[in-house]
Design a protein around this motif. Structure first.
Motif, PDB file in Angstrom:
ATOM      1  N   GLU A   1       4.147   6.904   9.467  1.00 22.35           N
ATOM      2  CA  GLU A   1       3.866   7.010  10.899  1.00 22.35           C
ATOM      3  C   GLU A   1       2.514   6.415  11.266  1.00 22.35           C
ATOM      4  OE1 GLU A   1       4.232  11.103  11.931  1.00 22.35           O
ATOM      5  OE2 GLU A   1       6.379  11.184  11.484  1.00 22.35           O
ATOM      6  N   ASN A   2       1.684   6.087  10.264  1.00 23.56           N
ATOM      7  CA  ASN A   2       0.366   5.510  10.504  1.00 23.56           C
ATOM      8  C   ASN A   2      -0.420   6.372  11.497  1.00 23.56           C
ATOM      9  OD1 ASN A   2      -1.775   3.699  10.353  1.00 23.56           O
ATOM     10  ND2 ASN A   2      -0.961   2.354  11.948  1.00 23.56           N
ATOM     11  N   VAL A   3      -0.560   7.658  11.155  1.00 20.95           N
ATOM     12  CA  VAL A   3      -1.185   8.597  12.079  1.00 20.95           C
ATOM     13  C   VAL A   3      -2.638   8.256  12.380  1.00 20.95           C
ATOM     14  CG1 VAL A   3       0.317  10.550  11.579  1.00 20.95           C
ATOM     15  CG2 VAL A   3      -1.697  10.154  10.159  1.00 20.95           C
ATOM     16  N   PHE A   4      -3.283   7.473  11.518  1.00 18.64           N
ATOM     17  CA  PHE A   4      -4.669   7.102  11.761  1.00 18.64           C
ATOM     18  C   PHE A   4      -4.801   5.768  12.488  1.00 18.64           C
ATOM     19  CE2 PHE A   4      -4.896   9.909   8.017  1.00 18.64           C
ATOM     20  CZ  PHE A   4      -5.786  10.846   8.508  1.00 18.64           C
ATOM     21  N   GLY A   5      -3.685   5.228  12.947  1.00 13.45           N
ATOM     22  CA  GLY A   5      -3.717   3.893  13.529  1.00 13.45           C
ATOM     23  C   GLY A   5      -4.172   3.838  14.969  1.00 13.45           C
ATOM     24  N   ASP A   6      -3.946   4.898  15.742  1.00 12.38           N
ATOM     25  CA  ASP A   6      -4.293   4.879  17.170  1.00 12.38           C
ATOM     26  C   ASP A   6      -4.729   6.285  17.566  1.00 12.38           C
ATOM     27  OD1 ASP A   6      -4.677   4.144  19.768  1.00 12.38           O
ATOM     28  OD2 ASP A   6      -2.583   3.622  20.189  1.00 12.38           O
ATOM     29  N   LEU A   7      -6.021   6.521  17.542  1.00 13.11           N
ATOM     30  CA  LEU A   7      -6.578   7.853  17.724  1.00 13.11           C
ATOM     31  C   LEU A   7      -7.512   7.896  18.922  1.00 13.11           C
ATOM     32  CD1 LEU A   7      -7.635   8.153  14.001  1.00 13.11           C
ATOM     33  CD2 LEU A   7      -5.818   9.533  14.990  1.00 13.11           C
ATOM     34  N   VAL A   8      -7.641   9.085  19.503  1.00 15.76           N
ATOM     35  CA  VAL A   8      -8.635   9.311  20.550  1.00 15.76           C
ATOM     36  C   VAL A   8      -9.425  10.572  20.218  1.00 15.76           C
ATOM     37  CG1 VAL A   8      -7.275   8.175  22.346  1.00 15.76           C
ATOM     38  CG2 VAL A   8      -7.032  10.652  21.994  1.00 15.76           C
ATOM     39  N   PHE A   9     -10.622  10.679  20.795  1.00 17.11           N
ATOM     40  CA  PHE A   9     -11.379  11.920  20.705  1.00 17.11           C
ATOM     41  C   PHE A   9     -11.705  12.410  22.104  1.00 17.11           C
ATOM     42  CE2 PHE A   9     -14.796   8.768  20.848  1.00 17.11           C
ATOM     43  CZ  PHE A   9     -15.782   9.376  21.629  1.00 17.11           C
ATOM     44  N   ILE A  10     -11.936  13.705  22.224  1.00 17.95           N
ATOM     45  CA  ILE A  10     -12.272  14.312  23.517  1.00 17.95           C
ATOM     46  C   ILE A  10     -13.772  14.167  23.741  1.00 17.95           C
ATOM     47  CG2 ILE A  10     -12.260  16.448  24.855  1.00 17.95           C
ATOM     48  CD1 ILE A  10      -9.826  17.325  23.195  1.00 17.95           C
ATOM     49  N   GLU A  11     -14.154  13.560  24.830  1.00 21.29           N
ATOM     50  CA  GLU A  11     -15.551  13.193  25.063  1.00 21.29           C
ATOM     51  C   GLU A  11     -16.497  14.387  24.979  1.00 21.29           C
ATOM     52  OE1 GLU A  11     -16.230  10.950  28.594  1.00 21.29           O
ATOM     53  OE2 GLU A  11     -14.999   9.244  27.959  1.00 21.29           O
ATOM     54  N   ASP A  12     -16.100  15.515  25.508  1.00 24.97           N
ATOM     55  CA  ASP A  12     -16.976  16.690  25.530  1.00 24.97           C
ATOM     56  C   ASP A  12     -16.895  17.519  24.259  1.00 24.97           C
ATOM     57  OD1 ASP A  12     -17.930  16.054  28.050  1.00 24.97           O
ATOM     58  OD2 ASP A  12     -16.372  17.220  29.072  1.00 24.97           O
ATOM     59  N   GLY A  13     -16.135  17.065  23.276  1.00 21.14           N
ATOM     60  CA  GLY A  13     -15.949  17.802  22.032  1.00 21.14           C
ATOM     61  C   GLY A  13     -14.546  18.372  21.963  1.00 21.14           C
ATOM     62  N   ALA A  14     -14.006  18.465  20.746  1.00 15.66           N
ATOM     63  CA  ALA A  14     -12.637  18.953  20.577  1.00 15.66           C
ATOM     64  C   ALA A  14     -12.472  20.380  21.067  1.00 15.66           C
ATOM     65  CB  ALA A  14     -12.225  18.844  19.114  1.00 15.66           C
ATOM     66  N   ASP A  15     -13.549  21.177  21.041  1.00 15.24           N
ATOM     67  CA  ASP A  15     -13.418  22.565  21.501  1.00 15.24           C
ATOM     68  C   ASP A  15     -13.187  22.669  22.997  1.00 15.24           C
ATOM     69  OD1 ASP A  15     -16.001  21.821  22.210  1.00 15.24           O
ATOM     70  OD2 ASP A  15     -16.939  23.676  21.518  1.00 15.24           O
ATOM     71  N   ALA A  16     -13.328  21.558  23.714  1.00 13.13           N
ATOM     72  CA  ALA A  16     -12.975  21.574  25.137  1.00 13.13           C
ATOM     73  C   ALA A  16     -11.488  21.868  25.327  1.00 13.13           C
ATOM     74  CB  ALA A  16     -13.329  20.236  25.787  1.00 13.13           C
ATOM     75  N   LEU A  17     -10.667  21.549  24.322  1.00 12.62           N
ATOM     76  CA  LEU A  17      -9.226  21.810  24.437  1.00 12.62           C
ATOM     77  C   LEU A  17      -8.915  23.304  24.379  1.00 12.62           C
ATOM     78  CD1 LEU A  17      -6.322  20.907  24.674  1.00 12.62           C
ATOM     79  CD2 LEU A  17      -6.322  20.361  22.228  1.00 12.62           C
ATOM     80  N   PRO A  18      -9.290  24.056  23.325  1.00 14.60           N
ATOM     81  CA  PRO A  18      -9.020  25.496  23.381  1.00 14.60           C
ATOM     82  C   PRO A  18      -9.753  26.189  24.527  1.00 14.60           C
ATOM     83  CG  PRO A  18     -10.410  24.958  21.486  1.00 14.60           C
ATOM     84  CD  PRO A  18      -9.887  23.663  22.023  1.00 14.60           C
ATOM     85  N   ASN A  19     -10.945  25.725  24.859  1.00 12.82           N
ATOM     86  CA  ASN A  19     -11.682  26.359  25.957  1.00 12.82           C
ATOM     87  C   ASN A  19     -11.010  26.138  27.304  1.00 12.82           C
ATOM     88  OD1 ASN A  19     -13.622  27.389  24.236  1.00 12.82           O
ATOM     89  ND2 ASN A  19     -15.000  25.651  24.466  1.00 12.82           N
ATOM     90  N   ALA A  20     -10.166  25.102  27.403  1.00  9.60           N
ATOM     91  CA  ALA A  20      -9.455  24.860  28.658  1.00  9.60           C
ATOM     92  C   ALA A  20      -8.414  25.941  28.947  1.00  9.60           C
ATOM     93  CB  ALA A  20      -8.790  23.489  28.616  1.00  9.60           C
ATOM     94  N   PHE A  21      -8.034  26.707  27.929  1.00 11.25           N
ATOM     95  CA  PHE A  21      -7.087  27.806  28.130  1.00 11.25           C
ATOM     96  C   PHE A  21      -7.751  29.032  28.757  1.00 11.25           C
ATOM     97  CE2 PHE A  21      -4.908  25.278  25.002  1.00 11.25           C
ATOM     98  CZ  PHE A  21      -3.559  25.544  25.139  1.00 11.25           C
TER      99      PHE A  21
END
Length: 481
Positions: free
Chosen positions: A213-233
């Motif tokens: 699947e080439n999971v490392f081929g097309d990646l993004v990161f969250i500008e404010d940090g990955a913890d912005a995702l759980p904190n959005a809940f």
């Protein structure tokens, strides 16, 4: 067995149901726990989330102790675009800003056998790998793809995935490679250069799935940090979340479930509900008293394997990797103890000349070389190795900090890894199987995306759907499985 579309459910919510609303206790506020709780709450159920730590996210763990807007991702730091559930939450549901996280830069280095070369300059003939004549001059990627081509051809056929699982579930990656035409010298080359050594003795099919699947081929990161995702809940679930709740016991009966937990002051408290969803890693369940589980379920809980990994972040007074080497992203791979140096685009602050990199990112036996060291010794040893590749690191180093996931009492490892004989048959069935009123949803409960947030989301959706629609002792399949 019923089949569902997990992405559609995450987008549109759980279907209508004639069943009465229930009180669901969710243990763990990682991505699986938060997602299951939000789906069930929005479908009309009452949820209580018990989280042992003082933060959300589990293995989404962003360190904000650097100056300015700099940060370091000890856990999840990049999100594959083909992981549709995670991308939906990031972009559509919570509208979090992202940027590309490219993994390849030809200006990064390969450092093996005491030889340092830019990737753009690397050729096997420039390093003494002692390859036999039929392998001389062939690049590591070329050698690996040649032996993997039969699997690539097979998975593209109808029912190819099922065939590979059934045919090769007994194989580790090293089993398959040793049966191929690769020499021992070739294995000694591709092992470190392609980051295979930490995966050699684990499931061939699981590794191949990520490779294909080439999971490392097309990646993004969250500008404010990955913890912005759980904190959005938080705005949706904060009234239902209890932090500092260390679960000690779960008892179930025909009437419901009762969970006993210890609060930060050391006092025991209880909460009762109709059902319980366990989203914490399986190896942590061995420290809980859980009633009503059968012998086969306990056997599986004891035997789900969690991998080791660490990251060592270092802050420098200037971003010399950019100014001197023209490196803005990518990975330098080495056979040194630090193993991988990641020039992370995430966590930099353009307002500072200072910068951070991952000076060491290593898995399994490579990570074990650091586990026994003190924090100070880890930093010193890693800096010494880094200076062999980048001498500038010595006079610009300011401080370092590390996290070893195998020593994390709330994680028990970086994530689950399949071993041979575990992707098919009773073992996997027992991983995902609920037992009466206790349900299991974490990233071990998915074949295709283990150790990724996507697996946690798939497991969360499937369990929430089953619980909401009244399925008993059965978790549906996702159409993408």
């Amino acid at each position: 067995m019923q089949t569902i579309d997990s992405l559609k459910i995450l987008q549109e919510g759980l279907p209508s149901s004639s069943a009465a609303p229930r009180h669901i206790i969710v243990i763990g506020a990682g991505m699986a726990g938060l997602t299951a709780a939000l789906l069930l709450q929005e479908a009309g159920h009452t949820v209580t989330i018990l989280e042992a730590q003082n933060r959300l996210g589990g293995r989404v763990y962003t360190y904000h102790g650097f100056p300015g807007k700099m940060y370091g991702e000890f856990g999840a730091m990049r999100f594959p675009k083909q992981h549709k559930l995670a991308q939906h939450l990031i972009h559509d549901r919570f509208k979090l800003a992202t940027r590309p996280f490219p993994m390849f830069d030809e200006d990064t280095f390969i450092y093996v056998n005491g030889t340092r070369l830019r990737r753009s300059e690397f050729h096997p003939d420039k390093v003494d790998f002692n390859l036999p004549a039929h392998e001389k001059g062939r690049l590591p990627d070329e050698l690996l793809k040649a032996v993997m081509q039969p699997l690539i051809d097979k998975i593209d056929e109808p029912d190819g995935w099922d065939y590979l699982v059934n045919r090769y579930d007994s194989y580790s990656l090293i089993d398959f490679l040793r049966e191929s035409s690769l020499s021992d010298a070739a294995l000694a080359m591709i092992g470190p250069l392609l980051n295979l050594e930490g995966r050699f003795h684990f499931s061939l099919v699981e590794w191949f799935s990520h490779y294909y699947e080439n999971v490392f081929g097309d990646l993004v990161f969250i500008e404010d940090g990955a913890d912005a995702l759980p904190n959005a809940f938080v705005p949706h679930l904060q009234a239902s979340i209890r932090l500092g709740a260390i679960v000690q016991e779960i008892q179930q009966s025909e009437a419901g479930v009762t969970v006993t937990f210890k609060d930060p002051a050391g006092y025991s408290q209880t909460v009762s509900g109709d059902e319980c969803i366990l989203t914490v890693p399986f190896n942590l369940l061995r420290h809980m008293e859980i009633g009503g589980l059968d012998v086969n379920k306990w056997y599986t809980i004891r035997n789900v394997y969690y991998g080791r990994a660490h990251k060592i972040f270092m802050q420098f007074s200037e971003r010399w990797w950019e100014t001197k080497y023209n490196i803005s992203h990518g990975v330098t791979v080495t056979d040194l103890a630090i193993r991988n140096v990641v020039y992370t685009p995430a966590g930099q602050d353009p307002g500072y000349s200072k910068g951070v990199i991952i000076a060491s990112y290593a898995w399994e036996q490579d990570s074990m070389a650091y586990s026994m060291l003190s924090e100070q010794e880890r930093i010193c040893q890693a800096l010494q190795d880094l200076c062999k590749i980048h001498p500038e690191a010595q006079n610009t180093f300011e401080f370092g900090i590390s996290h070893d996931w195998s020593l994390d009492q709330y994680a028990g490892g970086i994530g689950p890894l399949f071993r041979p004989h575990e992707m098919s048959g009773r073992f996997y069935d027992n991983i995902v199987r609920p037992v009466n009123r206790i349900w299991f949803a974490n990233d071990a409960c998915d074949r295709r995306h283990r150790r990724w947030i996507e697996a946690a989301l798939v497991a969360a959706v499937k369990n929430a759907f089953a619980l909401h629609t009244g399925l008993r002792n059965e978790v549906p399949l996702d159409i993408h499985e």
